[in-house]
Design an enzyme around this catalytic site. Structure first.
Site, PDB file in Angstrom:
ATOM      1  N   TYR A 267      92.117 -33.094 -17.370  1.00  0.00           N
ATOM      2  CA  TYR A 267      91.120 -32.934 -18.163  1.00  0.00           C
ATOM      3  C   TYR A 267      91.275 -31.604 -19.285  1.00  0.00           C
ATOM      4  CZ  TYR A 267      88.824 -36.962 -16.550  1.00  0.00           C
ATOM      5  OH  TYR A 267      88.584 -38.340 -16.371  1.00  0.00           O
TER       6      TYR A 267
ATOM      7  N   GLU B  69      85.219 -39.888 -10.523  1.00  0.00           N
ATOM      8  CA  GLU B  69      86.709 -40.288  -9.908  1.00  0.00           C
ATOM      9  C   GLU B  69      86.933 -39.790  -8.527  1.00  0.00           C
ATOM     10  OE1 GLU B  69      89.133 -39.146 -13.362  1.00  0.00           O
ATOM     11  OE2 GLU B  69      87.857 -40.494 -14.666  1.00  0.00           O
TER      12      GLU B  69
END
Length: 404
Positions: free
Chosen positions: A95, A137
């Site tokens: 990310y 997630e």
């Protein structure tokens, strides 16, 4: 949480993102892959080459900006993408890389219009959005690994059987190499297959819907052979069709996906498919036949003709032992199809046909197939008054809008 000033700055960029969003995401992916080519082992090369991933990300960024003060509004989108990320193996450490290159792309495309204030606001907003994805997630990774028969990452499966279902679709029956239990799934979900193809620099990961009911000792995927070897999509499907034989081992991720049949409901269901889009529909059909044989089901499949129509005998056998009305549409039937009465309707599924032949008032509708097919079905159902909560669909590929 974001302060009000940051929210206002992000919202002020919405009109700009509407115009330049796809240009920004195109620059983003190009720059990121130049600096981190290892990510090409995860991302779908075909979606990149055809621009589908760029369009999908542009839509997500636009939605995030539009609803930055009410991110709960895009939770369904977050959930859908998170399923795909878990299936592919996207991890928290990815990310920051994405965030860095997204800001670089915004600055490059917008130039002086991307002031320090705007870049700083987007950096802060991206952090909040990334944390939301990472959190969702993490729960999915935990659930996938800790369920009965579950696992983390990719697990080796042997091709126990392969069956040619039509001229263009072949089924692969996959069993775990270790012989242990496998995770169950919800009818409509998919698995990821990771391939290392000789001569290719990067691995290829593709997601395929599971085409049989759960609670078996195998997974089945039914793969369409894409025309031509030059496109990334064709490269993978041709490899599976031409190279992968019984006894070979494939790396598989645990089942994922937010498109699945609600087996808790007793209401009638209409399953509509076009081409290889029938794979999740057959999983749903087989599941209903096993768990709810009295449930009213209409199974509608559209194909060009009998040569490319897969799993036809299986659907017919299932329909015969359950409360299923099966209807086949061919838009280019062969003379053999006509002679053998291999189809029910010549042409395409139309709004007028649906109006006359299905239970519009009480049914739940599930559909999958090529994008034009899905857009036509979606528009027809809405024109006929079917409410959003009874319309369910799956895209093969990145998230997209049927309204576009």
């Amino acid at each position: 949480m974001l302060d009000q000033k940051t929210i206002e700055i992000i919202k002020s960029t919405v009109p700009v993102l509407e115009v330049h969003g796809e240009q920004i995401t195109t620059v983003f992916y190009k720059t990121m892959f130049e600096n981190h080519p290892e990510l090409l082992n995860i991302f779908n090369h075909a979606n990149q080459k055809q621009g589908r991933q760029q369009r999908a990300l542009a839509g997500t960024v636009y939605a995030a900006a539009k609803y930055i003060d009410n991110l709960e509004a895009i939770l369904p989108v977050v959930n859908q993408i998170a399923h795909k990320h878990r299936s592919l193996g996207i991890l928290p450490e990815h990310y920051p890389i994405v965030g860095k290159h997204l800001l670089i792309a915004i600055k490059e495309v917008l130039g002086d219009a991307a002031t320090d204030e705007i870049i700083n606001a987007w950096a802060e907003a991206y952090g909040v959005i990334a944390d939301a994805f990472i959190s969702v997630e993490a729960e999915m990774y935990d659930a996938a690994a800790n369920q009965k028969g579950g696992w983390d990452g990719f697990r080796p499966f042997i091709v126990a059987k392969r069956v040619e279902e039509s001229e263009v679709i072949t089924s692969f029956y996959l069993k775990p190499v270790d012989g242990k239990a496998i995770a169950s799934f919800k009818p409509g979900q998919y698995i990821s297959v990771k391939l290392e193809i000789e001569g290719e620099k990067f691995t290829h990961i593709r997601q395929y819907s599971l085409s049989d009911a759960p609670r078996k000792d195998y997974y089945r995927i039914s793969v369409k052979k894409e025309a031509g070897m030059e496109t990334p999509d064709g490269k993978v499907s041709n490899y599976l069709h031409n190279t992968v034989e019984e006894g070979e081992v494939l790396q598989i991720s645990a089942p994922a996906g937010d498109f699945f049949l609600d087996t808790e409901k007793d209401t009638p269901v209409v399953l509509l498919s076009g081409g290889v889009g029938l794979t999740p529909m057959v999983s749903m059909l087989n599941t209903v036949a096993e768990l709810q044989p009295e449930k009213e089901v209409t199974f509608i499949h559209a194909a060009q003709n009998g040569k490319v129509h897969a799993l036809k005998d299986e659907v017919a056998a299932t329909a015969a032992k359950a409360k299923v009305n099966s209807v086949v549409f061919y838009d280019q039937p062969t003379e053999e199809d006509r002679l053998n009465n291999s189809f029910d309707v010549e042409g395409y599924i139309t709004k007028e046909w649906l109006k006359e032949n299905v239970n519009l008032e009480h049914s739940d509708f599930y559909f999958c197939g090529p994008v034009p097919f899905m857009k036509a079905v979606n528009a027809a159902l809405k024109d006929l008054g079917v409410t959003e909560d009874r319309i369910h669909f799956e895209f093969f590929g990145p998230m997209a809008s049927l309204e576009a």
